[in-house]
Design an enzyme around this catalytic site. Structure first.
Site, PDB file in Angstrom:
ATOM      1  N   GLY A 283      46.475  86.724 130.235  1.00 40.47           N
ATOM      2  CA  GLY A 283      47.044  87.981 129.762  1.00 40.47           C
ATOM      3  C   GLY A 283      46.622  88.529 128.419  1.00 40.47           C
ATOM      4  O   GLY A 283      47.066  89.624 128.074  1.00 40.47           O
TER       5      GLY A 283
ATOM      6  N   GLY B  25      43.619  89.558 127.437  1.00 38.36           N
ATOM      7  CA  GLY B  25      42.360  90.317 127.465  1.00 38.36           C
ATOM      8  C   GLY B  25      42.523  91.799 127.145  1.00 38.36           C
ATOM      9  O   GLY B  25      43.576  92.392 127.364  1.00 38.36           O
TER      10      GLY B  25
ATOM     11  N   CYS C 267      43.162  93.749 130.276  1.00 41.50           N
ATOM     12  CA  CYS C 267      44.037  93.012 131.184  1.00 41.50           C
ATOM     13  C   CYS C 267      45.417  93.657 131.198  1.00 41.50           C
ATOM     14  O   CYS C 267      45.938  94.028 130.145  1.00 41.50           O
ATOM     15  CB  CYS C 267      44.124  91.597 130.650  1.00 41.50           C
ATOM     16  SG  CYS C 267      45.460  90.673 131.327  1.00 41.50           S
TER      17      CYS C 267
HETATM   18  P1  5GP Z   1      38.590  90.299 125.996  1.00 41.17           P
HETATM   19  O1  5GP Z   1      37.552  89.513 125.263  1.00 41.17           O
HETATM   20  O2  5GP Z   1      38.039  91.575 126.535  1.00 41.17           O
HETATM   21  O3  5GP Z   1      39.855  90.489 125.224  1.00 41.17           O
HETATM   22  O4  5GP Z   1      39.030  89.395 127.245  1.00 41.17           O
HETATM   23  C1  5GP Z   1      38.090  88.979 128.205  1.00 41.17           C
HETATM   24  C2  5GP Z   1      38.801  88.171 129.256  1.00 41.17           C
HETATM   25  O5  5GP Z   1      39.802  88.934 129.938  1.00 41.17           O
HETATM   26  C3  5GP Z   1      37.906  87.707 130.398  1.00 41.17           C
HETATM   27  O6  5GP Z   1      37.050  86.659 130.045  1.00 41.17           O
HETATM   28  C4  5GP Z   1      38.925  87.364 131.475  1.00 41.17           C
HETATM   29  O7  5GP Z   1      39.478  86.083 131.294  1.00 41.17           O
HETATM   30  C5  5GP Z   1      40.016  88.387 131.237  1.00 41.17           C
HETATM   31  N1  5GP Z   1      39.950  89.486 132.224  1.00 41.17           N
HETATM   32  C6  5GP Z   1      38.865  90.193 132.613  1.00 41.17           C
HETATM   33  N2  5GP Z   1      39.199  91.131 133.520  1.00 41.17           N
HETATM   34  C7  5GP Z   1      40.525  91.009 133.719  1.00 41.17           C
HETATM   35  C8  5GP Z   1      41.462  91.681 134.569  1.00 41.17           C
HETATM   36  O8  5GP Z   1      41.160  92.634 135.281  1.00 41.17           O
HETATM   37  N3  5GP Z   1      42.746  91.240 134.512  1.00 41.17           N
HETATM   38  C9  5GP Z   1      43.118  90.196 133.708  1.00 41.17           C
HETATM   39  N4  5GP Z   1      44.372  89.799 133.752  1.00 41.17           N
HETATM   40  N5  5GP Z   1      42.265  89.561 132.872  1.00 41.17           N
HETATM   41  C10 5GP Z   1      41.000  89.962 132.893  1.00 41.17           C
END
Ligand code: 5GP
Length: 377
Positions: A191, A193, A196
């Protein structure tokens, strides 16, 4: 029902306290790490450390626009790791692994979910490229199911010569369960991300800094490793993740919007609200963006699977991020930030950062005076 009253923390809830240091320059800080993985058995075990891992332990996430072949090729030049998107075909993967040099293949993971089709794809690619495929990232939104643990365990039993990355989880118990069932590196984060929406759609999640501290402690006790996955918004957050005990830090949004992601560059024009001093005309500003979306968003499901299945809801959003050109500049900025963190606390290597860190809980993380300023220089 039960409530745990101890407050758990995110990156934005803490800062790292500076300490006396004898380091004279950021240049002196070594960001490379060597790891020996717990469950992986190299084919050629003479030089154990080289056969396991050596690099700058930042990872590009297996997301569209981030986990691409071009990203992997570019990041490998700096010793940085890439988890490839799950949607590459077996032909594309075979071609990539067969033609890439050792520096690249030793910094890249193929990613799969738990479907039979994904497993078959892995089996076929491995049969064609052999030990050039060293890392397998088995990635599901919810790493708590029994079926997921058995899947990891089955793959470990059949493939001892593969480094297995598995996740995502956020607690010590399931970190240990996955390690004891054959995973080498556990992906931590539910959660946090940038794209996300799991916490909004389901109410489920765990503050990321506390998740890392808890899971790293559990993993390290068993000789396992963890990836802090998601929630980093700036180089300071990456430093906090390492300081909390993460062995690797995975980035999605911070690496989105670059040439290597392969997304289409979208041109948009905006009225700034200003009037040109000489002509009296409204000032229009042109900006360039790239689409970025969560891998379980409507956008991703439509692109790869022809739409969301009717029993599922989207747990990701789609956004436009500013186009940022070559990723190398962004990487330099991130690595510069972490080096500087290390000098502030007297850590001459990234490995020492966690030992040198005292976090302080804060109400205000940084000064936001000019964040909403509309007047641009
Ligand atoms: P960020 O670096 O952009 O904050 O987070 C990246 C991470 O978000 C990814 O490696 C993956 O674990 C998570 N993530 C990617 N797409 C989704 C999504 O559609 N839903 C959720 N719950 N997590 C995501």
């Amino acid at each position: 029902m039960r409530i745990e009253n101890e407050i758990l923390l995110d990156y934005s809830d803490v800062l790292i306290r500076p300490k006396r240091s004898t380091l004279t320059s950021r240049k002196d800080v070594d960001l490379e790490r060597k790891f020996v993985f717990r469950n992986y058995t190299p084919d050629f075990p003479e030089n154990i450390e080289d056969e396991h891992y050596h690099g700058v332990p930042i990872m590009a996430s297996n997301m569209d626009g981030v986990g691409t072949f071009a990203m992997a090729t570019e990041l490998a030049k700096q010793g940085i790791f890439t988890c490839l998107v799950k949607t590459y075909s077996k032909e594309e993967l075979t071609d990539f692994f067969n033609n890439a040099n050792h520096d690249i293949t030793s910094s890249v993971a193929m990613s799969i979910g738990t479907s039979n089709a994904d497993y078959d794809k892995f089996v076929q690619v491995y049969a064609r490229v052999g030990d050039k495929l060293k890392y397998l990232c088995i990635d599901v939104a919810n790493g708590y199911s029994e079926a997921f643990v058995s899947h990891v365990s089955n793959i470990r039993n059949i493939y001892p010569h593969i480094v297995i990355i598995a996740g995502n989880v956020v607690t010590a118990d399931q970190t240990q369960e996955l390690i004891l069932n054959g995973a080498d590196i556990i992906k931590v984060g539910i959660g946090p991300g940038s794209v996300c929406t799991t916490r909004i759609q389901t109410g489920v999640g765990y503050p990321q800094l506390s998740a890392i501290i808890e899971c790293a402690d559990a993993a390290h006790g068993l000789g396992g490793h963890v990836i802090a996955d998601g929630g980093c918004t700036c180089p300071g957050d990456v430093a906090k993740a390492f300081a909390a005990g993460a062995d690797f830090v995975m980035l999605g949004g911070m690496l989105a919007g670059h040439d290597e992601g392969g997304g289409e560059v979208i041109n948009r024009a905006f009225k700034t609200g200003e009037i040109h001093y000489d002509t009296g005309e409204e000032v229009v500003e042109a900006k360039q963006f790239v689409k970025f979306y969560g891998m379980s968003s409507d956008a991703a499901n439509t692109k790869h699977f022809g739409g969301l299945k009717d029993y599922r809801s989207s747990e990701g959003r789609e956004v436009l991020v500013t186009y940022r050109g070559a990723v190398s500049n962004t990487i330099q900025n991130i690595l510069g930030g972490i080096r500087s963190t290390c000098t502030y606390v007297g850590a001459s290597t990234l490995k020492q950062l966690t030992k040198c860190t005292t976090f302080v809980r804060v109400n205000n993380q940084f000064n936001k005076t000019y964040e909403s300023s509309t007047t641009k220089m």
